[in-house]
Scaffold this motif. Structure first.
Motif, short mmCIF file in Angstrom:
data_model
loop_
_atom_site.label_atom_id
_atom_site.label_comp_id
_atom_site.label_asym_id
_atom_site.label_seq_id
_atom_site.Cartn_x
_atom_site.Cartn_y
_atom_site.Cartn_z
N SER A 1 -33.81 -62.66 37.03
CA SER A 1 -34.46 -62.82 35.73
C SER A 1 -34.41 -64.26 35.26
O SER A 1 -35.38 -64.79 34.70
CB SER A 1 -33.79 -61.91 34.69
N MET A 2 -33.28 -64.91 35.47
CA MET A 2 -33.15 -66.32 35.09
C MET A 2 -34.17 -67.17 35.82
O MET A 2 -34.84 -68.02 35.22
CB MET A 2 -31.74 -66.82 35.39
N TRP B 1 -27.66 -69.36 29.51
CA TRP B 1 -27.78 -67.91 29.45
C TRP B 1 -26.37 -67.33 29.36
O TRP B 1 -25.38 -67.95 29.80
CB TRP B 1 -28.48 -67.36 30.69
N VAL B 2 -26.25 -66.13 28.78
CA VAL B 2 -24.94 -65.51 28.55
C VAL B 2 -24.90 -64.15 29.24
O VAL B 2 -25.83 -63.36 29.15
CB VAL B 2 -24.68 -65.34 27.04
N PRO C 1 -42.87 -70.76 33.31
CA PRO C 1 -42.38 -71.29 34.57
C PRO C 1 -40.86 -71.49 34.54
O PRO C 1 -40.32 -72.03 33.57
CB PRO C 1 -43.12 -72.62 34.70
N ALA C 2 -40.17 -71.04 35.56
CA ALA C 2 -38.71 -71.10 35.59
C ALA C 2 -38.25 -72.50 35.97
O ALA C 2 -38.68 -73.04 37.00
CB ALA C 2 -38.18 -70.07 36.58
N PRO C 3 -37.32 -73.10 35.18
CA PRO C 3 -36.84 -74.44 35.50
C PRO C 3 -35.76 -74.44 36.56
O PRO C 3 -35.29 -75.50 36.95
CB PRO C 3 -36.28 -74.91 34.16
N LEU C 4 -35.33 -73.27 37.03
CA LEU C 4 -34.21 -73.18 37.95
C LEU C 4 -34.64 -73.07 39.40
O LEU C 4 -33.79 -72.97 40.28
CB LEU C 4 -33.35 -71.96 37.58
N ALA C 5 -35.92 -73.09 39.66
CA ALA C 5 -36.39 -72.96 41.03
C ALA C 5 -35.90 -74.12 41.89
O ALA C 5 -35.90 -75.27 41.48
CB ALA C 5 -37.92 -72.90 41.04
N GLY C 6 -35.45 -73.78 43.08
CA GLY C 6 -35.11 -74.83 44.04
C GLY C 6 -33.72 -75.40 43.91
O GLY C 6 -33.39 -76.36 44.60
N GLY D 1 -36.13 -67.93 27.63
CA GLY D 1 -34.68 -67.98 27.63
C GLY D 1 -34.17 -69.23 26.94
O GLY D 1 -34.97 -70.06 26.52
N PRO D 2 -32.86 -69.37 26.80
CA PRO D 2 -31.83 -68.48 27.36
C PRO D 2 -31.70 -67.18 26.58
O PRO D 2 -32.01 -67.11 25.40
CB PRO D 2 -30.56 -69.33 27.22
#
Length: 399
Positions: free
Chosen positions: A324-325, A111-112, A12-17, A138-139
């Motif tokens: 992707s992130m 992320w880089v 699950p992506a932590p960047l949603a929202g 990630g990252p």
């Protein structure tokens, strides 16, 4: 299990929202001219927030922040990472700094997205990859290979993958550019320690990476290199013959001695020739697909439909990286996928300096070319007592 073979299952992506917090490392020409505009476009679309910039030159970072509307400027990378906690760091510094800065960002959870050349050696690349969070979505560290992205390369990659044009047979990859003496007056250019290599590494890497992206894995290379004009440690021209696992064969030319500058890829398949001719970036109009005489007109016409024109650019790659992130997936141009062109370039140098054919996978720990691209070869390894070579915070001006 080696870092390159570790699983990268999506979580699950932590960047949603929320907006992705981004920071720029290195405020020179490539940071100002390519990275910041791409970040600002995605900021205008609500995807990104540019929170900081870092440079060893306090005046340069102050100007960058004032002109780009970046709220926080730093001369210390570790402090910026601790205070701003960016999700994404874009690295726009000379290659000799890429490993240290990438590792620092990854360890801080960012992320880089790093300018090419990715790092000076395969040993450096593997050290960066070892810091990635492959078990947690990630990252990851990805490389700026923007020529892979856009509508033209996407369309041709699909046609080749589906073998709509038949088997690829013969290819040509050409990066013939011109750089004068003033270009090499910048102290870090033309030096193995600070630039990593010559035109194969710093210029032709884009076209070679695109060729590999289109044709798949290579199997062996035979090369020559020369220092014909410039007073540098590295080469100023190289040529190579490359065989691919598919059986296709390619010629590769990388030069900074060519007044009539061009970047070109040509792939002759069983049913058509595909050709891309441009200089520093391409759009749909730069691609041609020429069918064989026996190809039906209706089919040949369908091959010409590239769709809406999306030029190759930092913006095109950044859009995919951000997606992707948010999905917690390894992006293209990272891991094994990002390593492939650096491995070919390393093998090219080894072949040229040892007068041998080098096979893919041959250069690894224990091989002198794994840790430095000149491999200690006589006539190519630098003087053991060179003059001091200061490093600035600006990455290469040219694409």
């Amino acid at each position: 299990m080696s870092p390159s073979s570790r699983p990268s299952a999506p979580l699950p992506a932590p960047l949603a929202g929320r907006r992705i917090r981004a920071a720029v490392i290195g405020t020179g020409a490539i940071g100002r001219g390519s990275h910041l505009p791409a970040l600002q476009q995605l900021a205008a679309e609500g995807e990104i927030e540019v929170v900081a910039a870092v440079d060893i030159d306090a005046g340069a970072v102050e100007t960058f922040c004032a002109q780009g509307g970046v709220p926080h400027g730093y001369i210390d990378l570790e402090r910026m990472l601790a205070e701003q906690c960016p999700d994404l760091v874009t690295i726009c510094t000379p290659p000799t700094l890429h490993r240290e800065q990438s590792v620092a960002a990854l360890r801080a959870g960012a992320w880089v997205w790093c300018e090419k050349p990715p790092v000076p050696t395969l040993a450096d690349y593997d050290a960066v990859e070892a810091e990635e969070g492959a078990h947690s979505g990630g990252p990851y560290a990805s490389i700026v290979f923007q020529h892979r992205f856009g509508s033209g390369s996407r369309h041709v990659r699909r046609l080749l993958a589906e073998q709509a044009l038949g088997r690829p047979l013969v290819a040509h990859c050409q990066t013939t550019w011109y750089r004068d003496t003033a270009y090499y007056a910048v102290p870090w250019r033309g030096r193995w320690q600070t630039e990593g290599g010559g035109p194969a590494m710093g210029h032709g890497i884009h076209q070679m990476d695109l060729l590999l992206d289109l044709l798949g894995p290579w199997s062996e290379v035979r090369a020559m290199a020369g220092r014909l004009v410039h007073d540098v440690e590295t080469e100023d021209v190289s040529t190579a013959l490359v065989r691919f696992e598919s059986g296709a064969m390619a010629t590769v030319v990388n030069s900074v001695l060519s007044p009539d500058e061009v970047s070109r890829i040509r792939i002759d398949c069983e049913r058509a020739t595909v050709e891309l001719t441009h200089l520093y970036g391409h759009s749909n109009a730069d691609w041609r697909i020429i069918p064989a005489p026996d190809v039906p007109g209706e089919q040949a016409a369908a091959w010409q439909d590239f769709g809406a024109d999306v030029p190759s650019s930092h913006l095109a790659q950044l859009r995919e990286l951000v997606a992707s992130m948010r999905a917690g997936l390894r992006p293209r141009s990272s891991g094994v996928d990002g390593r492939t062109s650096l491995e070919l370039i390393t093998a090219l140098y080894k072949s040229a300096f040892t007068d041998t054919t080098v096979k893919r996978g041959e250069v690894g720990p224990g091989d002198p070319y794994y840790t430095v691209l000149h491999g200690g070869a006589p006539g190519w390894a630098p003087n053991p007592n060179p003059n001091p070579n200061p490093v600035t915070a600006d990455a290469e001006v040219s694409p």
